[in-house]
Scaffold this active site. Structure first.
Site, short mmCIF file in Angstrom:
data_model
loop_
_atom_site.label_atom_id
_atom_site.label_comp_id
_atom_site.label_asym_id
_atom_site.label_seq_id
_atom_site.Cartn_x
_atom_site.Cartn_y
_atom_site.Cartn_z
N SER A 280 11.57 5.04 0.99
CA SER A 280 12.99 4.85 0.72
C SER A 280 13.62 3.79 1.60
O SER A 280 14.60 3.17 1.23
CB SER A 280 13.73 6.18 0.92
OG SER A 280 13.47 6.68 2.23
N ILE A 281 13.05 3.56 2.79
CA ILE A 281 13.64 2.62 3.75
C ILE A 281 12.88 1.30 3.78
O ILE A 281 13.47 0.24 3.95
CB ILE A 281 13.66 3.25 5.16
CG1 ILE A 281 14.54 4.50 5.17
CG2 ILE A 281 14.15 2.26 6.20
CD1 ILE A 281 16.00 4.25 4.89
N ASP B 92 10.16 13.44 11.42
CA ASP B 92 10.04 13.14 9.98
C ASP B 92 8.60 13.42 9.55
O ASP B 92 7.93 12.57 8.97
CB ASP B 92 10.42 11.68 9.72
CG ASP B 92 10.76 11.42 8.26
OD1 ASP B 92 10.98 12.41 7.52
OD2 ASP B 92 10.80 10.25 7.85
N LYS C 93 5.25 -3.64 8.13
CA LYS C 93 6.32 -2.84 7.55
C LYS C 93 7.56 -3.71 7.39
O LYS C 93 8.03 -4.30 8.36
CB LYS C 93 6.62 -1.63 8.44
CG LYS C 93 7.63 -0.67 7.84
CD LYS C 93 7.71 0.62 8.65
CE LYS C 93 8.65 1.63 8.01
NZ LYS C 93 8.68 2.91 8.74
N VAL D 135 0.83 -1.21 0.00
CA VAL D 135 0.00 0.00 0.00
C VAL D 135 0.85 1.25 0.00
O VAL D 135 0.38 2.34 -0.34
CB VAL D 135 -0.96 0.02 1.21
CG1 VAL D 135 -1.95 -1.11 1.11
CG2 VAL D 135 -0.17 -0.08 2.52
N ALA D 136 2.11 1.14 0.39
CA ALA D 136 3.03 2.28 0.39
C ALA D 136 4.44 1.75 0.28
O ALA D 136 4.77 0.69 0.83
CB ALA D 136 2.87 3.11 1.66
#
Length: 519
Positions: free
Chosen positions: A127-128, A284, A149, A123-124
């Site tokens: 960069s990490i 962030d 994640k 879904v996303a």
């Protein structure tokens, strides 16, 4: 050798995507040179797309740089800002098979035995890491909608190469420029090194989220996902699934009935609460990491995501910043100058009145204006010019706070261009300052120390008696030692006196004998 190869690769990417032509065409005097360097290359894609693709090609550090730039629509053209905004959640994903293999390796179980269902399509993708939705059955048997994640494979070597190159460039810059030395580039790179490596440890991210969730529970303005600790690993974390509208989709928020002005004020309150009350803040806060809940019961609350980069401040840092902000809001520029001198940021011989006048010249024109008329970039540039004149040392521990302030300004500009940041933050800071020196703070400190005092208090008579006995014994020993030293001194004095008397008598006798012989 690796650094030079990485530098050559960066140069190749710059040439491939025509970033050299993009930079030269931005200045009138070099536009002719830009047309020359364009010869022989096909640069048909829009400039924003080329810049975004170059950042994606260069890796995580450059992607994060692009994320920050995307919030600064006041400093860059809208076409470039729109393209860079795609970096926030549309970085090309890695294959689902790799994600599944990482999850199974982390938990040593087939993925079908971990989740009731697992969506292979992410879904996303950032960069990490990238995120997949899944359904998890808890130990109690309850089914939970979760977000998984997974760390991007092979990201650590790329980051280490970029940081190594940045360290080398920082050393060069320090040798070539006095102004750059004041910015402490090597220390700044070291700070980013620390935070980027922290972000690569997903267990640390989960711990950060848990701490923020506890800190923000009483504020009722922001939602933070719960971590499921049975499924937390350095490469994988499983957390509560959050449903909200990305904060960058302003039209959807308006359609849902969200009060954007209140949302902007709530964002300022959340930020200042995390910084000045807790000294522990989300560092962030670009739009890709923030959503807004439109669910019943939590309508209009922020949803924070991605807790890999967290900023911390000491009590000294908080007090110093709060006093500076309060002085700014009151336009007490003399106090701002005094604080800079007291903290050692400027040489001790600096004249307060001169520094006060310089700060007033920079800040006074920006008061009583709505946020849309204030360019923080221009303010920072003028402050830098002022700091160069007074040899101000830029503190690297505040770099994350400065970055977060830029993100806050970008978000506030999107939600409510009329937001007056000064008037929104001033009451909060003044109340915080009163809490720091008032009776409430004293009561809190006494309450926090009460368990310690409760343990010591019953032992106090015994400790006092023991101390007095020890002191008495020490005094007795010291007195005995003193008496012994006095006796030694007396014997020495007696010896000197007797010796002197004997010597004098000897001289008299010798004189008497000599006289008898002469006569």
């Amino acid at each position: 050798m690796t650094r030079y190869l990485r530098a050559a690769f960066i140069l190749w990417v710059i040439l491939r995507y025509g970033l050299d032509e993009l930079a030269l065409s931005g200045f009138r005097v070099t536009r002719g040179l830009a047309r020359i360097v364009r010869l022989g290359r096909r640069l048909d894609a829009p400039r924003g797309q080329r810049l975004r693709q170059a950042f994606e090609h260069l890796g995580p550090i450059f992607v994060k740089f692009g994320q920050v730039l995307s919030t600064r629509r006041d400093l860059m053209p809208s076409d470039i800002a729109d393209e860079l905004a795609l970096l926030q959640d549309r970085v090309p994903p890695f294959p689902a098979e790799v994600a599944v293999a990482t999850i199974e390796r982390a938990f040593r179980r087939p993925i079908d035995t971990i989740f009731e269902s697992f969506e292979r399509e992410p879904v996303a993708s950032a960069s990490i890491a990238q995120v997949h939705f899944a359904t998890l059955r808890l130990r109690t048997g309850e089914l939970k909608e979760v977000a998984v994640k997974v760390l991007r494979p092979g990201v650590l070597p790329v980051i280490d190469k970029d940081l190594d190159l940045m360290r080398m460039m920082a050393r060069w810059v320090e040798r070539l420029s006095y102004d750059a030395r004041r910015l402490k580039p090597r220390e700044v790179v070291a700070e980013f090194d620390k935070y980027l490596h922290d972000e690569l440890d997903l267990v640390r991210e989960a711990a950060n989220a848990a701490q923020l969730r506890r800190n923000m529970a009483s504020l009722h303005l922001v939602l933070i996902p719960e971590m499921y600790w049975d499924f937390v690993h350095p490469e994988v974390i499983v957390m509560e699934r959050m449903e909200g509208v990305p904060i960058s989709q302003v039209d959807r928020l308006v359609t849902a009935g969200v009060d954007l002005r209140q949302l902007a004020r709530d964002g300022v309150t959340i930020f200042f609460t995390q910084v000045f009350r807790d000294g522990f803040f989300h560092a962030d806060m670009h739009p890709g990491n923030i959503q807004v809940s439109v669910q019943q019961g939590t309508f209009g609350r922020y949803i924070s995501l991605d807790f890999g980069i967290i900023g911390t401040l000491t009590e000294y840092d908080k007090e110093y910043l709060a006093q500076n902000f309060t002085a700014f809001f009151r336009r007490d520029y003399k106090r701002v100058a005094e604080l800079h001198i007291e903290s050692g940021w400027v040489p001790p011989g600096t004249r307060v009145d001169e520094l006060e006048g310089a700060v007033r010249t920079v800040c006074e024109p920006y008061f009583d204006r709505p946020l849309k008329e204030i360019s923080l970039g221009m303010v920072l540039m003028r402050l830098f010019q002022m700091s160069r004149r007074f040899n101000v040392d830029i503190q690297p521990q505040l770099v994350l706070l400065q970055k977060t302030l830029l993100n806050i300004e970008g978000l506030g500009r999107q939600l409510d261009p009329e937001l007056d940041l000064w008037s929104t933050a001033k009451p909060f800071l003044e109340r915080w300052m009163l809490d720091q020196v008032g009776p409430h703070k004293l009561w809190e400190e006494l309450r926090d120390q009460a368990p310690r005092y409760a343990k010591i208090l019953p032992e106090l008579p015994h400790l006092m008696h023991k101390y007095l006995r020890r002191e008495r014994g020490l005094l007795r020993r010291e007195a005995d030692d003193l008496i012994a030293e006095l006796k030694k001194t007396n014997r020495l004095l007696q010896g000197i006196i007797y010796g002197g008397v004997g010597f004098a008598l000897g001289l008299i006798v010798m004189q008497f004998v000599v006289r008898i012989r002469l006569f």
